[in-house]
Design a protein around this motif. Sequence first.
Motif, PDB file in Angstrom:
ATOM      1  N   ARG A  28       1.663  -3.273  49.844  1.00 34.62           N
ATOM      2  CA  ARG A  28       1.820  -1.818  49.842  1.00 34.62           C
ATOM      3  C   ARG A  28       3.072  -1.359  49.124  1.00 34.62           C
ATOM      4  NH1 ARG A  28      -3.085  -0.096  50.286  1.00 34.62           N
ATOM      5  NH2 ARG A  28      -4.095  -0.785  52.182  1.00 34.62           N
ATOM      6  N   ALA A  29       4.128  -2.189  49.142  1.00 37.27           N
ATOM      7  CA  ALA A  29       5.368  -1.772  48.492  1.00 37.27           C
ATOM      8  C   ALA A  29       6.194  -2.982  48.091  1.00 37.27           C
ATOM      9  CB  ALA A  29       6.188  -0.898  49.440  1.00 37.27           C
ATOM     10  N   VAL A  30       6.827  -2.876  46.927  1.00 34.83           N
ATOM     11  CA  VAL A  30       7.874  -3.793  46.485  1.00 34.83           C
ATOM     12  C   VAL A  30       8.925  -2.892  45.843  1.00 34.83           C
ATOM     13  CG1 VAL A  30       8.529  -5.707  44.986  1.00 34.83           C
ATOM     14  CG2 VAL A  30       6.259  -5.691  46.037  1.00 34.83           C
ATOM     15  N   SER A  31      10.140  -2.925  46.364  1.00 32.28           N
ATOM     16  CA  SER A  31      11.183  -2.056  45.821  1.00 32.28           C
ATOM     17  C   SER A  31      11.589  -2.526  44.429  1.00 32.28           C
ATOM     18  CB  SER A  31      12.398  -2.021  46.748  1.00 32.28           C
ATOM     19  OG  SER A  31      13.018  -3.289  46.801  1.00 32.28           O
ATOM     20  N   GLY A  32      12.083  -1.607  43.628  1.00 30.63           N
ATOM     21  CA  GLY A  32      12.460  -1.897  42.249  1.00 30.63           C
ATOM     22  C   GLY A  32      13.526  -2.967  42.120  1.00 30.63           C
ATOM     23  N   ASP A  33      14.352  -3.139  43.156  1.00 29.91           N
ATOM     24  CA  ASP A  33      15.401  -4.165  43.124  1.00 29.91           C
ATOM     25  C   ASP A  33      14.975  -5.449  43.833  1.00 29.91           C
ATOM     26  OD1 ASP A  33      15.466  -3.331  45.763  1.00 29.91           O
ATOM     27  OD2 ASP A  33      17.586  -2.760  45.739  1.00 29.91           O
ATOM     28  N   PHE A  34      13.719  -5.527  44.241  1.00 23.96           N
ATOM     29  CA  PHE A  34      13.148  -6.707  44.912  1.00 23.96           C
ATOM     30  C   PHE A  34      13.844  -7.030  46.231  1.00 23.96           C
ATOM     31  CE2 PHE A  34      11.949  -7.122  40.503  1.00 23.96           C
ATOM     32  CZ  PHE A  34      10.611  -7.431  40.594  1.00 23.96           C
TER      33      PHE A  34
END
Length: 156
Positions: A28-34
């Motif tokens: 559902r989500a992976v942040s841009g900074d991992f």
Amino acid sequence: MARRVSASTLRRVLNVWPPFLFAGIRVRAVSGDFRHARVELRQCWYNRNFVGTHFGGSLFAMTDPFWMIMTMQALGDGYIVWDKAATIDFIKPGRGMVSAEFDLGDDVLGQIRDATAGGDKYLHWFETDVTDTGGDVVARVRKQVYVRRKRPGGGN
């Protein structure tokens, strides 16, 4: 060399990756900074076990690649990162929708960088709870990740 991808590309690729797609696992989500990821698994006829609860392999699979990928992407190309070991404890029967959250903090990355600064390997244990919609822990997964700085000159 670590494979560099954007977080949105990683999320899209994992959502059509056969082990996730055919188990019903959705990223559902992976942040841009991992540094953060969220994964869900909805119970369906094809991911139930003999007694009608979530298949344990699917509960484990939904957590499998994230700590290695997130650590690799956050540290960058100067490091070798591998999964080393894993355990799963089934706490209660999982039914319905379950989810797992991954948060990679600055403190952990700092600990890894400090431990590997001299070229030594470092083994770090991460822990992830798989929870149901009521917030109850269904399973607890521990993943050990191997990290080492790459040697100068490309010899690893």
